[in-house]
Structures are given as structure tokens and as C-alpha cells.
Design a protein around this motif. Sequence first.
Motif, PDB file in Angstrom:
ATOM      1  N   ASP B  43       0.830  -1.211   0.000  1.00 44.42           N
ATOM      2  CA  ASP B  43       0.000   0.000   0.000  1.00 44.42           C
ATOM      3  C   ASP B  43       0.859   1.252   0.000  1.00 44.42           C
ATOM      4  O   ASP B  43       0.587   2.219  -0.694  1.00 44.42           O
ATOM      5  CB  ASP B  43      -0.905   0.027   1.241  1.00 44.42           C
ATOM      6  CG  ASP B  43      -2.080  -0.922   1.083  1.00 44.42           C
ATOM      7  OD1 ASP B  43      -2.278  -1.432  -0.049  1.00 44.42           O
ATOM      8  OD2 ASP B  43      -2.789  -1.160   2.082  1.00 44.42           O
ATOM      9  N   ARG B  44       1.886   1.196   0.822  1.00 40.40           N
ATOM     10  CA  ARG B  44       2.781   2.346   0.916  1.00 40.40           C
ATOM     11  C   ARG B  44       3.481   2.605  -0.416  1.00 40.40           C
ATOM     12  O   ARG B  44       3.612   3.740  -0.858  1.00 40.40           O
ATOM     13  CB  ARG B  44       3.807   2.084   2.014  1.00 40.40           C
ATOM     14  CG  ARG B  44       4.754   3.193   2.222  1.00 40.40           C
ATOM     15  CD  ARG B  44       4.728   3.709   3.633  1.00 40.40           C
ATOM     16  NE  ARG B  44       3.575   4.521   3.924  1.00 40.40           N
ATOM     17  CZ  ARG B  44       3.302   4.969   5.151  1.00 40.40           C
ATOM     18  NH1 ARG B  44       4.078   4.668   6.149  1.00 40.40           N
ATOM     19  NH2 ARG B  44       2.254   5.725   5.357  1.00 40.40           N
ATOM     20  N   ILE B  45       3.928   1.536  -1.071  1.00 46.46           N
ATOM     21  CA  ILE B  45       4.586   1.692  -2.369  1.00 46.46           C
ATOM     22  C   ILE B  45       3.603   2.288  -3.382  1.00 46.46           C
ATOM     23  O   ILE B  45       3.953   3.188  -4.153  1.00 46.46           O
ATOM     24  CB  ILE B  45       5.134   0.324  -2.869  1.00 46.46           C
ATOM     25  CG1 ILE B  45       6.431  -0.036  -2.146  1.00 46.46           C
ATOM     26  CG2 ILE B  45       5.356   0.330  -4.374  1.00 46.46           C
ATOM     27  CD1 ILE B  45       7.648   0.785  -2.518  1.00 46.46           C
ATOM     28  N   LEU B  46       2.348   1.827  -3.347  1.00 46.58           N
ATOM     29  CA  LEU B  46       1.348   2.368  -4.284  1.00 46.58           C
ATOM     30  C   LEU B  46       1.121   3.863  -4.033  1.00 46.58           C
ATOM     31  O   LEU B  46       1.026   4.647  -4.972  1.00 46.58           O
ATOM     32  CB  LEU B  46       0.030   1.590  -4.161  1.00 46.58           C
ATOM     33  CG  LEU B  46       0.100   0.180  -4.781  1.00 46.58           C
ATOM     34  CD1 LEU B  46      -1.136  -0.633  -4.422  1.00 46.58           C
ATOM     35  CD2 LEU B  46       0.269   0.259  -6.301  1.00 46.58           C
ATOM     36  N   GLU B  47       1.076   4.252  -2.744  1.00 47.37           N
ATOM     37  CA  GLU B  47       0.963   5.683  -2.417  1.00 47.37           C
ATOM     38  C   GLU B  47       2.152   6.461  -2.972  1.00 47.37           C
ATOM     39  O   GLU B  47       1.990   7.544  -3.532  1.00 47.37           O
ATOM     40  CB  GLU B  47       1.003   5.876  -0.892  1.00 47.37           C
ATOM     41  CG  GLU B  47      -0.325   5.883  -0.180  1.00 47.37           C
ATOM     42  CD  GLU B  47      -0.080   5.982   1.318  1.00 47.37           C
ATOM     43  OE1 GLU B  47       0.655   6.901   1.761  1.00 47.37           O
ATOM     44  OE2 GLU B  47      -0.587   5.104   2.058  1.00 47.37           O
ATOM     45  N   ASP B  48       3.355   5.887  -2.775  1.00 48.40           N
ATOM     46  CA  ASP B  48       4.571   6.543  -3.265  1.00 48.40           C
ATOM     47  C   ASP B  48       4.506   6.746  -4.772  1.00 48.40           C
ATOM     48  O   ASP B  48       4.833   7.823  -5.291  1.00 48.40           O
ATOM     49  CB  ASP B  48       5.816   5.690  -2.942  1.00 48.40           C
ATOM     50  CG  ASP B  48       6.166   5.712  -1.464  1.00 48.40           C
ATOM     51  OD1 ASP B  48       5.585   6.528  -0.732  1.00 48.40           O
ATOM     52  OD2 ASP B  48       7.015   4.901  -1.059  1.00 48.40           O
ATOM     53  N   LEU B  49       4.075   5.693  -5.479  1.00 45.15           N
ATOM     54  CA  LEU B  49       4.024   5.776  -6.938  1.00 45.15           C
ATOM     55  C   LEU B  49       3.005   6.832  -7.373  1.00 45.15           C
ATOM     56  O   LEU B  49       3.253   7.605  -8.303  1.00 45.15           O
ATOM     57  CB  LEU B  49       3.684   4.408  -7.545  1.00 45.15           C
ATOM     58  CG  LEU B  49       4.733   3.305  -7.321  1.00 45.15           C
ATOM     59  CD1 LEU B  49       4.247   1.972  -7.871  1.00 45.15           C
ATOM     60  CD2 LEU B  49       6.070   3.675  -7.955  1.00 45.15           C
ATOM     61  N   SER B  50       1.868   6.895  -6.655  1.00 43.57           N
ATOM     62  CA  SER B  50       0.852   7.896  -6.996  1.00 43.57           C
ATOM     63  C   SER B  50       1.409   9.307  -6.814  1.00 43.57           C
ATOM     64  O   SER B  50       1.094  10.212  -7.592  1.00 43.57           O
ATOM     65  CB  SER B  50      -0.386   7.750  -6.106  1.00 43.57           C
ATOM     66  OG  SER B  50      -0.845   6.441  -6.155  1.00 43.57           O
ATOM     67  N   THR B  51       2.223   9.490  -5.767  1.00 43.20           N
ATOM     68  CA  THR B  51       2.813  10.811  -5.550  1.00 43.20           C
ATOM     69  C   THR B  51       3.819  11.156  -6.645  1.00 43.20           C
ATOM     70  O   THR B  51       3.808  12.254  -7.195  1.00 43.20           O
ATOM     71  CB  THR B  51       3.498  10.859  -4.167  1.00 43.20           C
ATOM     72  OG1 THR B  51       2.529  10.539  -3.177  1.00 43.20           O
ATOM     73  CG2 THR B  51       4.077  12.220  -3.884  1.00 43.20           C
ATOM     74  N   LEU B  52       4.678  10.182  -6.967  1.00 40.40           N
ATOM     75  CA  LEU B  52       5.697  10.431  -7.996  1.00 40.40           C
ATOM     76  C   LEU B  52       5.068  10.798  -9.327  1.00 40.40           C
ATOM     77  O   LEU B  52       5.613  11.583 -10.108  1.00 40.40           O
ATOM     78  CB  LEU B  52       6.569   9.181  -8.197  1.00 40.40           C
ATOM     79  CG  LEU B  52       7.736   8.978  -7.257  1.00 40.40           C
ATOM     80  CD1 LEU B  52       8.474   7.702  -7.613  1.00 40.40           C
ATOM     81  CD2 LEU B  52       8.694  10.176  -7.323  1.00 40.40           C
ATOM     82  N   TRP B  53       3.920  10.216  -9.570  1.00 38.58           N
ATOM     83  CA  TRP B  53       3.184  10.415 -10.809  1.00 38.58           C
ATOM     84  C   TRP B  53       2.825  11.881 -11.017  1.00 38.58           C
ATOM     85  O   TRP B  53       2.610  12.342 -12.105  1.00 38.58           O
ATOM     86  CB  TRP B  53       1.907   9.556 -10.702  1.00 38.58           C
ATOM     87  CG  TRP B  53       1.305   9.170 -11.978  1.00 38.58           C
ATOM     88  CD1 TRP B  53       1.927   8.833 -13.136  1.00 38.58           C
ATOM     89  CD2 TRP B  53      -0.098   9.081 -12.239  1.00 38.58           C
ATOM     90  NE1 TRP B  53       1.024   8.505 -14.100  1.00 38.58           N
ATOM     91  CE2 TRP B  53      -0.240   8.656 -13.562  1.00 38.58           C
ATOM     92  CE3 TRP B  53      -1.250   9.288 -11.464  1.00 38.58           C
ATOM     93  CZ2 TRP B  53      -1.474   8.451 -14.155  1.00 38.58           C
ATOM     94  CZ3 TRP B  53      -2.472   9.081 -12.048  1.00 38.58           C
ATOM     95  CH2 TRP B  53      -2.597   8.665 -13.380  1.00 38.58           C
ATOM     96  N   MET B  54       2.751  12.623  -9.889  1.00 38.89           N
ATOM     97  CA  MET B  54       2.385  14.040  -9.943  1.00 38.89           C
ATOM     98  C   MET B  54       3.618  14.938 -10.010  1.00 38.89           C
ATOM     99  O   MET B  54       3.500  16.152  -9.935  1.00 38.89           O
ATOM    100  CB  MET B  54       1.600  14.429  -8.683  1.00 38.89           C
ATOM    101  CG  MET B  54       0.389  13.599  -8.403  1.00 38.89           C
ATOM    102  SD  MET B  54      -0.828  13.750  -9.704  1.00 38.89           S
ATOM    103  CE  MET B  54      -1.403  15.427  -9.390  1.00 38.89           C
ATOM    104  N   CYS B  55       4.798  14.353 -10.111  1.00 39.18           N
ATOM    105  CA  CYS B  55       6.024  15.148 -10.049  1.00 39.18           C
ATOM    106  C   CYS B  55       6.702  15.201 -11.406  1.00 39.18           C
ATOM    107  O   CYS B  55       6.523  14.331 -12.246  1.00 39.18           O
ATOM    108  CB  CYS B  55       6.990  14.564  -9.024  1.00 39.18           C
ATOM    109  SG  CYS B  55       6.321  14.555  -7.364  1.00 39.18           S
ATOM    110  N   GLY B  56       7.523  16.224 -11.560  1.00 35.36           N
ATOM    111  CA  GLY B  56       8.266  16.337 -12.810  1.00 35.36           C
ATOM    112  C   GLY B  56       8.922  17.691 -12.910  1.00 35.36           C
ATOM    113  O   GLY B  56       9.105  18.388 -11.915  1.00 35.36           O
ATOM    114  N   LEU B  57       9.283  18.037 -14.137  1.00 38.57           N
ATOM    115  CA  LEU B  57       9.952  19.309 -14.383  1.00 38.57           C
ATOM    116  C   LEU B  57       8.910  20.430 -14.442  1.00 38.57           C
ATOM    117  O   LEU B  57       7.752  20.186 -14.737  1.00 38.57           O
ATOM    118  CB  LEU B  57      10.704  19.234 -15.717  1.00 38.57           C
ATOM    119  CG  LEU B  57      12.000  18.431 -15.687  1.00 38.57           C
ATOM    120  CD1 LEU B  57      12.407  18.044 -17.106  1.00 38.57           C
ATOM    121  CD2 LEU B  57      13.096  19.240 -15.012  1.00 38.57           C
TER     122      LEU B  57
END
Lengths: 317, 314
Positions: B43-57
Motif C-alpha cells: 500500500d505504501r509503495i502504491l501511495e509513493d508511486l501515486s505521488t511520484l506520478w504528480m512530479c516532474g519538471l
Amino acid sequence: MSSRKTERLINLTIALLATKRYLTKSDIFRTIEGYAGSSESKERMFERDKDELRAIGIVIEVGGLDPFFDDEAGYRIRPEEYSLNLGALTGVEIALLSLAAEAWKGAALSASAQTALLKLHSLGIQSDFDAIPSMAPNLNIFFPSFGVIAQAIAARKEIDFLYIDKDLNRHMRRLHPFGVGNRGGRWYLVGLDVDKNEQRTFRLDRIDGDVVAVGLSEAFEVPPQFYLVDFLQTNIFEPVDSALVAIRHGKGHVLRRQATITETGEEFDRCQIPFSNLSQFVEVLLWHGNDVIVISPDSVRSQIILALERVVEAHYV
Amino acid sequence: MSKESKELGSDRILRLLDLVPFLTSHQGIGISDLADQFSVTQDRILEDLSTLWMCGLPGYTPLELIDLSFDSGYVTIRNAETLAKPRALSSEEVTALLLGLNYLMDQISDADSNLREIIEKLIVKIPHTASDVHPGQVLVSHAVPATYRATLLEAIKARTHLDLIYHSLNEDEMGHRIIAPVEIRQERGVEYLLAFCFSAGDYRSFRLDRIQGISDSSQELPPTLTKSSPSVPKMPAVVRVLGSMRMASEKFQLNNSSAETVQMVEYFSEDWLMRQIMSCSGEVVLLEPSHAVLRIRQRAALALAAYSTDFKRP
């Protein structure tokens, strides 16, 4: 920490890493998502973000200040500072580093070893274990304060701890730690005892409770000639004398490892055994009972006889 | 709320930063595998991935955002070049690796001197800054060869039998033991092998640092009994401490905070108890059990007799 703040910190890191020039605060507020509100609250947000990234070890450089042009301060993260750079590594080297990290499993620095391992595996180099003999390394360091000591040595910070004397009294010691290591099944900590102003050796198993690092980093200098292996050899393990002892056949295996057999008899072998600490040597000799008998020197022989007499006298039913 | 959700924000930031290079070099890794690698829940990894998905340049259009796909249970990452290289090692990570390499160096036999050279070069390669441990400041060796441990672990896995050369310290005997190893466990920093010993016909514990040699056993043996832990009974004894309390405390693992001179100690082997008491030169006296008291007296008297007869000074 909220997800939005986490996103903002990641975005800030990405932007500062990707930029080729220093980004000013106004650049940052204009382009990076998540900075909102009055200019004071944006300022506060950014100051806190910057501190948090620095606190986790990310180096943020400040630059672009040119008084002639009345420039605003700018910020960037240099990729060469941010990222791991060990040069080109072979598969064998990655495999050895992995083994070095795995050795900490369940021991003092296991959390750091695990994150180091993840970083190494992220380099995308395939480990090559073929050239390495099958090993299951295990550092097995169970002293809870080992991590604190190793870190204090690395950062040259003073440490405080309670040390148990021979009557089980505890004394507070302050030390400039120079080195830590094990030999002969024991762990030793070597450093400058600040109150006594002398180099001293401590046994980790005689430290009571936690070791605490105090004060600032780089608080002292390690003597340039300091080399732990040599220090322990000279101060603890260097033989001071040797004894001629008779060891019964098939017995005294611990003593035989350091012994030179001078004569083989019917029931006993005569062996010359060097020793570095008389009282410990006497303990080992006594431990063997009548399987090991000292022939010379007289000083050791009479000490054993005296001890045996005391044991006989004290034990009766 | 789950306990895990109290995680520190800084730990999460670091994990997110470390996830990107790991995913970049492990495209298509499964969610559960990823969770194992980072020692967190799925679950924690899925949360992490969802957050990363919103990040970028900056810009944050699909062109700039990190592109992750993880809906089928396998994760791939694109468009994350800025974070694609792993972070530099922290000073504690450098310390752990340096000490680990130092230890490996000690474990590698002379036959593999080329590996030693590689390790020496690695020690130099790892970035030493002014605040890192100098190799001359540490010494990490181990009484148990890592190859022995590997052989034992392999035999446990493959359920094969081994021939040990073992020094049993309490009896001071060296001999062969044919065993079926069960598990390795640690107690107070000492490693023990639990095994069924065919020589004894029962389960026995062996200290790893007293194993003097290991080879495969070619002997045909009956299958071992069920895997059950043996329970060796601890026995009580009473001692009086006349000399150094620390020596007594270390030898008999006494309660460190008590200054009582008469104390209860526990023992598994009478041979051990007897030898420990004798090595204390009369500064620790055994009061009970009486049969062991008698044996100590006899043993010390025998040794004294040897001094006065067989080994008289010339």
C-alpha cells in the motif's frame, strides 16, 4: 507530511537538479508547482523546504550574487554532488559491495547497509558472483551503540559513556574516539580519554548503556600515525613472556594453537607458549585443571600452585 | 490509523528519490518485490508511486511529468532522467560499506588474493571525505569463516548431512560429529548451529567459532527425526564472590547491578561450571550443588599432586 508538500519537495529537487543556472526565488515561485499565498508565506514555505532538503543530506548551492548587478540570490543542486559516482564498476565489484552490505543483516548498521545496497543496485550493473567463493558474511555486531561509535569516529565527534570498573562501579568517560575493532573474540574502542589526557583502550562489553555523541563534528584530530591493528598489537596482544608447560595428549586444544612443541612424551607434550597478559594466561591454565601443568618460569608456576591451594581450601562439603 | 502512517516525512522523501533510479534500472518489477526491496507495505509503495506520478519538471504537462505505469501490478517508469542516477552515499552508508569490505578482506582466503586486490581498490574508490572512517581506524574480523557459514546454510537448505570437526570446549575434546543441520541462531553475539547429531543420537547446539572443519558426509544415515528444538535444562548453582565482581559477573553472567557477594548462577554443563570456578583462583567459590563442589576440590587436588610429584622442578 502531506502528499502535496511531499510533491512540492520532490518537484523542487527536480527543478534545482535540472537547471543549468541558479534559480532565483521568483523563478522558483513562478515555475514550481505548490508555492501559493502571499509573498511572505511563499518565502516561509521555501525557507522550510530548503532546510528540510539540506537536513536529509541534499547539498543546495547558493550563488549568482553579484553586487554590481544587484542580483538576487539563486539556488541549484549540482548533479555531481547529488548523485553516486563511483566511476565504472564491474559486476565483481558490485557483488563484493553487495556482500559487504549484506554482512550487516540484523547487526548494528543494517538500515544504512540496506539503503546503500538499494543505491548500488540502482546503478543497473549486473552482479557477478561467479568469481567469488560462496560466502555467507555475517558481521554479528550486537552492541547497540556500535553505530553511534562508528559515526562518531567518522565525524570526529566526542562521545560519552559509562564504563564498568573491576568492582562494577560505573564511571563517566569522555573520549575522542580514534578507532574500533575486534580481535580474539573481543571488541575494543581506542581513543583519547579527555579527562586523563591519555590514549586508552576500552572493551565494548564493559560499556554500560548508551554511548552518546556530544558537540560538533571535527572536534579533534586523530594522530596521523594511528593504526588500530598496530595499536592493539602493541598495547594488548604483544607477548610479554612465554612459559614452558606440559599438555596432556588430546587436551588443551586452545593452548596448542599458539604452542611450539619442544618434546613429545608418553602422556604429555612439552610446549613453549607465549602470553601477553599474565593474569589471563593464569586463568586459562587453571581452566585446564591437571591436563596442563606449568614447568617454568617459577613466577607462573608458583602463582598456579597458590591458586590451586586456595581452590582446595575454599571448596569442602 | 495504521502504525506505519506515522512515518517521518523525511524518510518518505528519501524513499521517493531512491525509488526513481531503482525503477529506472529495474523496469517491469512487480509491486510486491518492490515493497520487499524497500521494506515497506505494498500500500505504501502504491501511495509513493501515486505521488511520484504528480512530479516532474516545471511546466507539469504530460511532457514534463514522470510517466509511471503500475496498474497491472508491474511498474515501468519513463521521463525521469533528472532523478535517474542514485543519490550519493550518506556518511553512515559509507561507514557500513567500508567496515563490510574490511570484514570481507579478513574472510577471503589467500587463494583468492586477486579478490583482495579488488577489495583494496574498492576501499579507495568509495568516496572518502574528511568525515569518513579511515581504513586504519577499524578492524573487523570474525572467528567464523564466512565459507563455513555458507556451507552450513546450503546444507540446511538442501537437507544434507555434514561431517564436522568440532572442539567441544567444556570437555576439551576434539572429534568428528556427523550431523543434520537445522538452523543457525544468535545469542548475545555468539552464533550457534542447531543440528541433529548422529554421534549423540539427539539434537545438539554447536558454536560456530568452535567448528574446526566441515566436509560432506558420505555415510548412509537414517532420516532425522522431526524438527523440534531440544531443550537443555538450565541448572542452578550458588557462588560466593570474594574478588573482582566484574570478573565474576563476566564469567557467570551475573546480574550486573547487584553487589551481593552470594549469587545464584545458571549452568548447562557441570564441566563448564567446574572449569570456570577453577579459573577464578579461589576468588569465586562454589557453594552449591555439593557434588560439583566436591569435584572441584578433587580436580584442584589432582593438579596440585601433579605439581608436587610428576612435574617437580629439576
